[in-house]
Scaffold this active site. Structure first.
Site, mmCIF file in Angstrom:
data_model
loop_
_atom_site.group_PDB
_atom_site.id
_atom_site.type_symbol
_atom_site.label_atom_id
_atom_site.label_comp_id
_atom_site.label_asym_id
_atom_site.label_seq_id
_atom_site.Cartn_x
_atom_site.Cartn_y
_atom_site.Cartn_z
ATOM 1 N N SER A 103 2.719 4.505 0.157
ATOM 2 C CA SER A 103 1.283 4.568 0.399
ATOM 3 C C SER A 103 0.507 3.602 -0.499
ATOM 4 C CB SER A 103 0.809 6.015 0.235
ATOM 5 O OG SER A 103 -0.512 6.184 0.652
ATOM 6 N N ASP A 242 -5.148 1.388 2.852
ATOM 7 C CA ASP A 242 -4.129 1.383 1.799
ATOM 8 C C ASP A 242 -2.827 0.824 2.371
ATOM 9 O OD1 ASP A 242 -3.373 3.520 3.405
ATOM 10 O OD2 ASP A 242 -2.731 4.766 1.729
ATOM 11 N N ASP A 244 -0.050 1.892 3.611
ATOM 12 C CA ASP A 244 0.523 2.337 4.892
ATOM 13 C C ASP A 244 -0.549 2.681 5.918
ATOM 14 O OD1 ASP A 244 -0.327 4.673 3.638
ATOM 15 O OD2 ASP A 244 1.325 5.875 4.408
ATOM 16 N N ASP A 246 -2.872 4.863 6.277
ATOM 17 C CA ASP A 246 -3.258 6.210 6.715
ATOM 18 C C ASP A 246 -4.539 6.678 6.041
ATOM 19 O OD1 ASP A 246 -2.279 6.689 4.174
ATOM 20 O OD2 ASP A 246 -0.984 8.359 4.757
#
Length: 447
Positions: A103, A242, A244, A246
């Site tokens: 992440s 960010d 990833d 999400d």
């Protein structure tokens, strides 16, 4: 059974250091394969996505080896946002989806998180069963039953089309100048493409991943580069994702930040007015600002708080039938559209409000005045339990007494890093600082 591997969002840590080693990834893959391969008569599939970290290649191969050893067929998506895995797992009739990502963490970290066949993250109970299989060992299938692996070339494009479908029909972004910061991460291709196809003039930031620069001086945790781009190009708004993709934060036309609480406030009030906010409730975590709660009360919306972690937000949403939730950090979950937080989808909802109302980003991103909030982190070493110390408990008690009637104190261990997080809210800045520093000092003295 204790959870030794799984935290609040899968398994995470420093690459090539326990538990994020190739050997452990192989064991995790084999255990997950055994857990989900319950019917030997049918084809079993797993989809694997990853972000742009260099170690992603190692973990992708190790997981594939473990999964195929138990008879699972592996579909490799390559670099895609985490929500793409949540979307494509049920779409491709897979038994499980896996995202390889840490992440917003630095490039040297990595993680493994799981999605069930319905596209939602696994429950604590399922993760504990997988941990038990890892500890007990998994026997491989016979040679003739070993699974296959295949690259899927159009997974990203399926996701792009799904994201665009969430933008209001008949509406476009023509004439809007948008900075998109992809954090040199998983959305470096998808996010600019979506915005361009919807008509925006796109100014990309953080779209040159090299394996080691994910989240480096860019993205939702370090938006300064995007803020400079907003000012330099005279942009209307910036969306900062960010690693990833999400989660997301907004930068207005002046480069000022708006976090997830402000985005949720805007969406909850708008959805409530439209009669589409299920149960008249927004789900958020204990970290969300007290100002958000007061704003929602004034608009007749209830705030349901959960523990920290978007998976717990989603669990509460599913249990209560709610369709909007998220975190202050920028995870925005809209179960009408997705099974997990999706920064790009949330950003499109904000842009749609700008188009619909004609208002500037600075207006829409300031729904409420936050109660002053202070968060400090203290790092600790493996094996330490600083919150159990009597001196720390005494400091917490003193700070809680000091804040009684004026604000609130929240102390917790991070589920993704070896950190103790100390957060307080209070209208009195001096009291706020004193309450937090008292606890921080006590924890530091122990560690």
């Amino acid at each position: 059974m204790a959870r030794d591997l799984f935290g609040t969002d899968g398994v995470r840590g420093l690459a090539n250091t326990h538990p994020m080693t190739a050997e452990m990834a192989l064991k995790i893959g084999a255990a997950a394969g055994r857990y989900f391969r319950r019917d030997d008569e049918r084809t079993h599939r797993v989809v694997i996505g990853k972000d742009t970290r260099l170690s992603g290649y190692m973990f992708e191969n190790a997981l594939t080896a473990g999964l195929t050893s138990t008879g699972m067929n592996v579909l490799l998506l390559g670099p895609v946002p985490t929500p793409a895995v949540g979307l494509l797992t049920p779409s491709m009739r897979a038994d499980v989806g896996i995202m390889i990502s840490a992440s917003h963490n630095p490039a040297q970290d990595n993680g493994i998180k799981f999605f069930g066949p319905d596209g939602f993250k696994l429950s604590d109970e399922a993760e504990m069963e997988i941990e038990a299989l890892i500890a007990g060992g998994v026997s491989p299938v016979q040679a003739r039953n070993i699974g296959r692996a295949k690259r899927i070339d159009d997974g990203l494009h399926r996701y792009v089309e799904r994201v665009k479908s969430t933008f209001p029909a008949g509406m476009g972004l023509d004439g809007m100048k948008v900075v998109i910061d992809c954090a040199n991460g998983a959305a470096y291709r998808a996010a600019p493409e979506v915005l361009w196809e919807l008509g925006a003039e796109v100014i990309p930031v953080g779209v040159s991943p090299n394996g080691t620069n994910i989240n480096e001086a860019c993205g939702s945790t370090k938006p300064q580069t995007a803020a400079e781009a907003v000012v330099a190009h005279g942009a209307d708004v910036a969306l900062c994702l960010d690693g990833d993709a999400d989660r997301m934060l907004i930068l207005d036309e002046n480069g000022a930040e708006a976090n997830g609480d402000q985005i949720m406030a805007l969406m909850a009030a708008r959805w409530a007015d439209q009669g589409r906010l299920n149960g008249g409730t927004l789900v958020a975590t204990v970290m969300s600002n007290l100002g958000l709660e007061r704003f929602l009360q004034a608009h007749g919306v209830r705030l349901h708080r959960t523990g920290v972690g978007d998976r717990y937000v989603v669990e509460a949403m599913r249990a209560g039938g709610y369709n909007l939730g998220g975190e202050q950090s920028g995870h925005i979950v809209m179960t009408d559209y997705a099974t997990t937080g999706d920064g790009l989808m949330a950003g499109l909802q904000f842009l749609a409000e700008m188009v619909r109302t004609g208002a500037k980003a600075s207006t829409l991103a300031r729904s409420f005045t936050p109660v002053p909030q202070l968060l400090k982190n203290v790092r600790f070493s493996a094996g330490q339990a600083p919150l159990d110390a009597d001196s720390v408990q005494a400091a917490i008690g003193a700070s809680e007494a000091q804040l009684d009637g004026q604000g609130r104190l929240l102390i917790r261990k991070s589920g993704t890093e070896p950190l103790i997080r100390v957060m307080a809210e209070c209208e009195d800045d001096a009291v706020l600082v004193e309450a937090v520093d008292r606890v921080v000092a006590a924890v530091e003295a122990v560690v």
